[in-house]
Design an enzyme around this catalytic site. Structure first.
Site, mmCIF file in Angstrom:
data_model
loop_
_atom_site.group_PDB
_atom_site.id
_atom_site.type_symbol
_atom_site.label_atom_id
_atom_site.label_comp_id
_atom_site.label_asym_id
_atom_site.label_seq_id
_atom_site.Cartn_x
_atom_site.Cartn_y
_atom_site.Cartn_z
ATOM 1 N N GLY A 11 0.827 -1.208 0.000
ATOM 2 C CA GLY A 11 0.000 0.000 0.000
ATOM 3 C C GLY A 11 0.859 1.255 0.000
ATOM 4 N N ALA A 22 15.565 10.640 -1.050
ATOM 5 C CA ALA A 22 16.764 10.495 -0.211
ATOM 6 C C ALA A 22 17.659 9.360 -0.720
ATOM 7 C CB ALA A 22 16.340 10.231 1.235
ATOM 8 N N ARG A 73 0.501 -4.881 -6.242
ATOM 9 C CA ARG A 73 0.659 -6.174 -5.577
ATOM 10 C C ARG A 73 1.055 -7.159 -6.679
ATOM 11 N NH1 ARG A 73 -0.589 -4.590 -0.075
ATOM 12 N NH2 ARG A 73 -2.196 -3.050 -0.250
ATOM 13 N N GLY A 103 5.715 -2.651 3.227
ATOM 14 C CA GLY A 103 5.378 -3.289 4.498
ATOM 15 C C GLY A 103 6.030 -4.653 4.622
ATOM 16 N N ASP A 104 5.558 -5.438 5.591
ATOM 17 C CA ASP A 104 6.238 -6.717 5.852
ATOM 18 C C ASP A 104 6.141 -7.691 4.682
ATOM 19 O OD1 ASP A 104 3.531 -6.933 6.366
ATOM 20 O OD2 ASP A 104 3.787 -8.487 7.890
ATOM 21 N N SER A 106 6.289 -6.892 1.522
ATOM 22 C CA SER A 106 7.351 -6.451 0.604
ATOM 23 C C SER A 106 8.722 -6.901 1.106
ATOM 24 C CB SER A 106 7.325 -4.927 0.474
ATOM 25 O OG SER A 106 6.043 -4.508 0.089
ATOM 26 N N THR A 126 4.478 2.235 5.622
ATOM 27 C CA THR A 126 3.078 1.806 5.728
ATOM 28 C C THR A 126 2.398 2.647 6.801
ATOM 29 O OG1 THR A 126 1.637 0.030 6.559
ATOM 30 C CG2 THR A 126 3.944 -0.135 7.148
ATOM 31 N N ASP A 128 0.248 1.696 8.741
ATOM 32 C CA ASP A 128 -0.182 0.854 9.870
ATOM 33 C C ASP A 128 0.781 0.863 11.051
ATOM 34 O OD1 ASP A 128 -2.437 0.077 8.523
ATOM 35 O OD2 ASP A 128 -1.520 -1.718 7.658
ATOM 36 N N ASP A 130 2.981 -1.294 11.725
ATOM 37 C CA ASP A 130 2.836 -2.652 12.274
ATOM 38 C C ASP A 130 4.116 -3.482 12.135
ATOM 39 O OD1 ASP A 130 2.801 -2.816 9.543
ATOM 40 O OD2 ASP A 130 1.102 -4.170 9.407
ATOM 41 N N ARG A 172 -6.081 -3.513 9.826
ATOM 42 C CA ARG A 172 -6.684 -4.843 9.763
ATOM 43 C C ARG A 172 -6.252 -5.715 10.936
ATOM 44 N NH1 ARG A 172 -5.129 -6.194 3.809
ATOM 45 N NH2 ARG A 172 -3.638 -4.682 4.523
ATOM 46 N N GLY A 186 -8.969 12.485 21.895
ATOM 47 C CA GLY A 186 -9.893 12.326 23.032
ATOM 48 C C GLY A 186 -11.116 11.482 22.720
ATOM 49 N N GLU A 223 -10.604 -1.108 11.705
ATOM 50 C CA GLU A 223 -11.380 -2.006 10.836
ATOM 51 C C GLU A 223 -11.211 -3.480 11.208
ATOM 52 O OE1 GLU A 223 -10.041 -1.788 6.720
ATOM 53 O OE2 GLU A 223 -7.956 -1.635 7.371
ATOM 54 N N GLN A 252 -7.207 8.090 4.356
ATOM 55 C CA GLN A 252 -6.093 7.960 5.314
ATOM 56 C C GLN A 252 -4.764 7.627 4.649
ATOM 57 O OE1 GLN A 252 -7.899 5.472 8.846
ATOM 58 N NE2 GLN A 252 -9.121 5.221 7.005
ATOM 59 N N ARG A 253 -4.785 7.213 3.411
ATOM 60 C CA ARG A 253 -3.537 6.766 2.774
ATOM 61 C C ARG A 253 -2.804 7.881 2.026
ATOM 62 N NH1 ARG A 253 -4.131 1.032 1.338
ATOM 63 N NH2 ARG A 253 -3.211 1.444 -0.690
#
Ligand code: ATP
Length: 320
Positions: A11, A22, A73, A103-104, A106, A126, A128, A130, A172, A186, A223, A252-253
């Protein structure tokens, strides 16, 4: 090492472009030739041309979300024969080092290329956050601020109409985005996949708020924990009041990366180029305690990131 390549995979996340910039500029500074591969592993196996990157190729992108190299993907990359072919393609071009931003999943693709003699330096990108071995991933801070901005707007309406809003955010398998935005904004309740929720106790909290004349509330739902529509309906049934549901989705992305993400991406990108220049591979660039340092790739995807339960407790205590 004379030639390296870079791709973005999984993503998209805000700050990927700053990381590409960079890698390219630090790589050129160190005397490397840098090539961009479009559409992640899909581009590598399906034969998109490698793009020679110069200083100007990455001009004017530090503030842009998404990725100029595109992402995709590539399920076929799970096949070992395809991985061997991809490694061969890189070697034919004289490229022996690859920076993978993603992400993981990849990172698993990068690990596969290591088996066939390609040195890889991975950058966690990512929203996330995560990935174990790093306090933060590129894009997370921007996504937190995007959710926070949405919460601020929704709270205006929730306050004006004296309503309960249920807001679904991405995540997820991981509730860090919901937790961090929820603490900062809050939220009166936060549902995350890591902690089983009890709707009865959530309703009890909301009722206690009503007894103190609180006429509105924001409930954040990751989600992976539940559907916001289900939670909204169940709260309506249990409490006999109207709820409004907002699913933030792909909002959000995207977006211009925050200063935090731009700086993280710049530091990680430069570190990745340097690792390959030193002839090192099989590593992820991690960020811990304010410092950038290399982490063995295996560690990054085998270990599970721990959930900060104390922050979760704090969020609940403060939003009572
Ligand atoms: P996000 O966190 O945004 O989902 P991700 O990098 O985890 O990012 P995935 O879709 O899991 O996203 O993986 C991206 C790509 O990495 C896959 O399409 C595939 O090409 C490659 N990949 C994933 N898992 C493996 C694996 N086990 N072996 C080889 N390649 C893999």
């Amino acid at each position: 090492m004379g030639k390296i390549a870079i791709l973005t995979s999984g993503g998209d996340a805000p700050g990927m472009n700053a990381a590409i910039r960079a890698v390219v500029r630090q790589g050129l500074y160190l005397g490397l030739e840098v090539y961009g591969i479009e559409r992640g592993f899909a581009g590598l196996v399906r034969g998109s041309a490698f793009r020679r990157m110069e200083m100007g190729s990455v001009a004017g992108i530090i503030h842009r979300g998404g990725t100029i190299l595109h992402t995709a993907r590539a399920p076929e990359f799970l096949d070992e024969a395809v991985q061997r072919q991809a490694a061969l393609r890189l070697k034919k071009e004289g490229i022996t080092g690859l920076v993978v931003i993603g992400g993981d999943g990849s990172f698993r693709g990068a690990m596969a290329l290591e088996k066939f003699g390609i040195k890889t330096a991975c950058i966690p990108g990512t929203i996330d956050n995560d990935i174990a071995g790093t306090d933060s991933t590129i894009g997370f801070d921007t996504a937190v601020n995007t959710v926070l901005d949405a919460m601020n707007r929704l709270r205006d309406t929730a306050t004006s109409h004296e309503r309960f809003f249920v807001v679904e955010v991405m995540g997820r398998n991981n509730g860090l985005l919901a937790l961090t935005a929820g603490l900062a904004g809050g939220a009166e309740a936060i549902l995350v996949p890591e902690i089983p929720y009890d709707l009865e106790s959530i309703c009890r909290r909301l009722r206690q708020g009503i007894e103190r004349n609180k006429t509105h509330s924001l409930i954040l739902v990751a989600e992976g924990a539940a559907s916001a529509f289900t939670i909204g309906r169940e709260i309506e049934e249990k409490m006999g009041l109207e709820t409004r549901v907002t699913v933030l989705g792909h909002i959000q992305r995207g977006g211009s990366p925050t200063a935090v993400d731009r700086i993280l991406a710049s530091r990680m990108g430069a570190a990745a180029a340097r690792l390959l220049w030193e002839g090192r591979g099989g590593l992820m660039v991690g960020f811990k305690g304010g410092e950038i340092y290399p982490v063995p790739l295996m560690e990054a995807f085998i270990e599970k990131k721990s959930f900060p339960s104390e922050l979760y407790e704090l969020a609940l205590t403060l939003s009572r």
